[in-house]
Design a protein around this motif. Structure first.
Motif, mmCIF file in Angstrom:
data_model
loop_
_atom_site.group_PDB
_atom_site.id
_atom_site.type_symbol
_atom_site.label_atom_id
_atom_site.label_comp_id
_atom_site.label_asym_id
_atom_site.label_seq_id
_atom_site.Cartn_x
_atom_site.Cartn_y
_atom_site.Cartn_z
ATOM 1 N N LEU A 1 6.682 12.801 12.496
ATOM 2 C CA LEU A 1 6.447 11.435 12.975
ATOM 3 C C LEU A 1 5.414 10.721 12.112
ATOM 4 N N ASN A 2 4.329 11.417 11.822
ATOM 5 C CA ASN A 2 3.287 10.832 10.987
ATOM 6 C C ASN A 2 3.838 10.487 9.603
ATOM 7 N N ALA A 3 4.611 11.409 9.041
ATOM 8 C CA ALA A 3 5.167 11.182 7.709
ATOM 9 C C ALA A 3 6.146 10.010 7.700
ATOM 10 N N ALA A 4 6.906 9.846 8.782
ATOM 11 C CA ALA A 4 7.832 8.714 8.863
ATOM 12 C C ALA A 4 7.067 7.398 8.849
ATOM 13 N N ALA A 5 5.970 7.346 9.624
ATOM 14 C CA ALA A 5 5.150 6.125 9.648
ATOM 15 C C ALA A 5 4.558 5.841 8.281
#
Length: 374
Positions: A155-159
Motif C-alpha cells: 500500500l505504501n509503495a502504491a502511494a
C-alpha cells in the motif's frame, strides 16, 4: 441481462479497432508491472538486511491472477486518448500493488495460507519458520505478521508510485488522492464484512459491502486512474465530471462481480475456482444468497443454515444442504437477477456516458462476468 449474442456483437467494433491489442501492446509483460515497483521497494529497504529482502521476495512472489485491474486502467487510459505508455505502465503497476496489498490483508483476516494455488506470504513464512525448527505458535505469529507487513508495504509503495509518477504535479496528486479515497472505502467495506459476522444475517448489508469492498477498488479505481493519467478528469483540460460517470459504471459492474464471486464461493467447482465451497460458510460470510434464503426459508431450513453458518465444523454435507435451500427458496435465482440487472445498468451507463471504445470493452467484460466460472 442482454442476450450473449447481442453483447458479443456490440463488442465487435472495439475488437476491430484493436483496443484489446492496444492494451496488450501498451502493458507488455503484465507480470512485470508491479515488479518494477518491487525493485524500488527492495532498493529503498535494503538497509534492513535479509529479513526485509525475504519479505519483499515473498510479497512479490504472491503476484498473479488475471491482471484485470491493470487492464482496466489501460482500457480507460487508451480510450481517453492517453499516449504516454511509460506513465500507463507506472500507474498500472501501482494499481496492481493496491490489489496485492488488499489481498495480503484479506488473507490475514480470513486466515488463508494459499492464493492462486500456491502459498501466500503467510503460508510461505510459516513453512520457513517451521523448517527452521521453531514451533507452531511461532510459525503462526511470524506468518500473520509477515502477511500484514507485506500488505502495508505494498500500500505504501502504491502511494509512493502514484505521487512520484512521471506526470505533471496536478496529475500525480490527483492519482494519489483518488487511490487513497478508494482504499479508505475498501477498508470500510472490509470492516462491514467482518462485523457482519457478529450480526443476525438479516441485519447484514451485502450489497453495500460489495460496493465499498469490491467495486471501489477493483473496477472504479483502475478506470479512474487510467482516465486521470490520460488527462480526462479535469486536472488539465478534461471533463471534471468524467470520474463521476466512471464511478457509476464501476459501481454497477463491481457489485455484479462480487455477487458472482459469492455465487462461486457457494456453488462453484473447487477444481476450477481454486476456492473451497465450504470456506465462506465456515467463515460466516453474510452473502446476499444467505440473507435472502434466511428471509424466505421455512423454520427448519433456517435453523440448518444458522447452524452451519460460521461453524468451523461445517462440512461438505452442510454446504450441500445450504445450497439446496438457497436454490429452493429462489435466493440464488434472485441473486442471478441482481447480477443481470447490475450488468445491464453498467453497460447502459457506459454506452451513454463513456467513450465508445471503453464502453464496448466494458460490455465485453460484462459478458465474461456473467458467465465466469473462476
Amino acid at each position: 441481462m442482454l442476450p450473449a449474442p447481442v453483447i458479443a456483437a456490440a463488442l465487435e467494433p472495439a475488437l476491430e479497432q484493436g483496443l484489446e491489442e492496444r492494451i496488450d501492446d501498451a502493458l507488455g509483460d503484465v507480470t512485470a508491472l508491479a515488479g518494477a515497483h518491487w525493485n524500488e521497494i527492495g532498493r529503498r529497504t535494503e538497509i534492513a538486511g535479509p529479513e526485509m529482502a525475504d519479505l519483499v521476495a515473498g510479497a512479490r512472489a504472491a503476484d498473479g491472477g488475471k491482471y484485470l485491474r491493470p487492464r482496466l486502467a489501460a482500457a480507460a487510459f487508451l480510450a481517453h486518448g492517453g499516449t504516454d505508455v511509460a506513465l500507463l505502465r507506472h500507474v498500472a503497476g501501482a494499481v496492481q500493488l493496491v490489489h496485492l496489498a488488499l489481498c495480503a490483508h484479506d488473507d490475514v483476516i480470513d486466515g488463508d495460507r494459499v492464493r492462486h494455488g500456491r502459498p501466500n506470504v503467510i503460508g510461505r513464512t510459516e513453512a520457513n519458520t517451521l523448517a527452521a525448527g521453531l514451533g507452531a505458535s511461532a510459525a503462526i505469529r511470524q506468518g500473520e505478521a509477515s502477511g500484514l507487513l507485506a500488505g502495508d508495504l505494498a500500500l505504501n509503495a502504491a502511494a509512493i508510485a502514484l505521487i512520484t509518477a512521471p506526470a505533471q504535479d496536478r496529475v500525480r496528486l490527483r492519482l494519489a488522492a483518488v487511490a487513497l479515497d478508494a482504499i479508505e472505502q475498501t477498508v470500510a467495506g472490509e470492516l462491514l464484512d467482518v462485523r457482519s459476522e457478529t450480526l443476525p444475517p438479516e441485519q447484514s448489508r451485502p450489497l453495500l459491502v460489495a460496493r465499498l469492498k469490491t467495486a471501489a477498488y477493483s473496477v472504479t479505481l483502475p478506470l479512474q486512474l487510467g482516465a486521470i493519467a490520460a488527462g480526462a478528469d479535469g486536472s488539465s483540460t478534461g471533463d471534471p465530471a468524467e470520474l463521476d460517470r466512471i464511478e457509476r459504471v464501476g459501481t454497477a459492474l463491481g457489485i455484479a462481480y462480487q455477487l458472482g464471486d459469492d455465487d462461486l464461493g457457494l456453488f462453484g467447482a473447487t477444481e476450477t475456482t481454486g476456492k473451497s465451497t465450504i470456506s465462506d460458510l465456515r467463515d460466516g460470510k453474510r452473502t446476499e444468497h444467505i440473507r435472502l434464503a434466511l428471509e424466505r426459508a421455512a423454520p427448519a431450513d433456517r435453523a440448518r443454515i444458522v447452524q452451519a453458518l460460521g461453524s468451523p465444523e461445517a462440512d461438505e454435507e452442510d454446504a450441500r444442504r445450504v445450497r439446496e435451500i438457497v436454490t429452493a427458496t429462489g435466493a440464488r435465482a434472485s441473486v442471478h437477477e441482481l447480477i443481470r440487472t447490475h450488468l445491464e445498468l453498467g453497460i447502459r451507463t457506459a454506452r451513454a456516458e463513456l467513450p465508445a471504445q471503453l464502453a464496448e470493452y466494458l460490455a465485453g467484460l460484462a459478458l465474461s462476468l456473467r458467465h465466469r466460472t473462476s
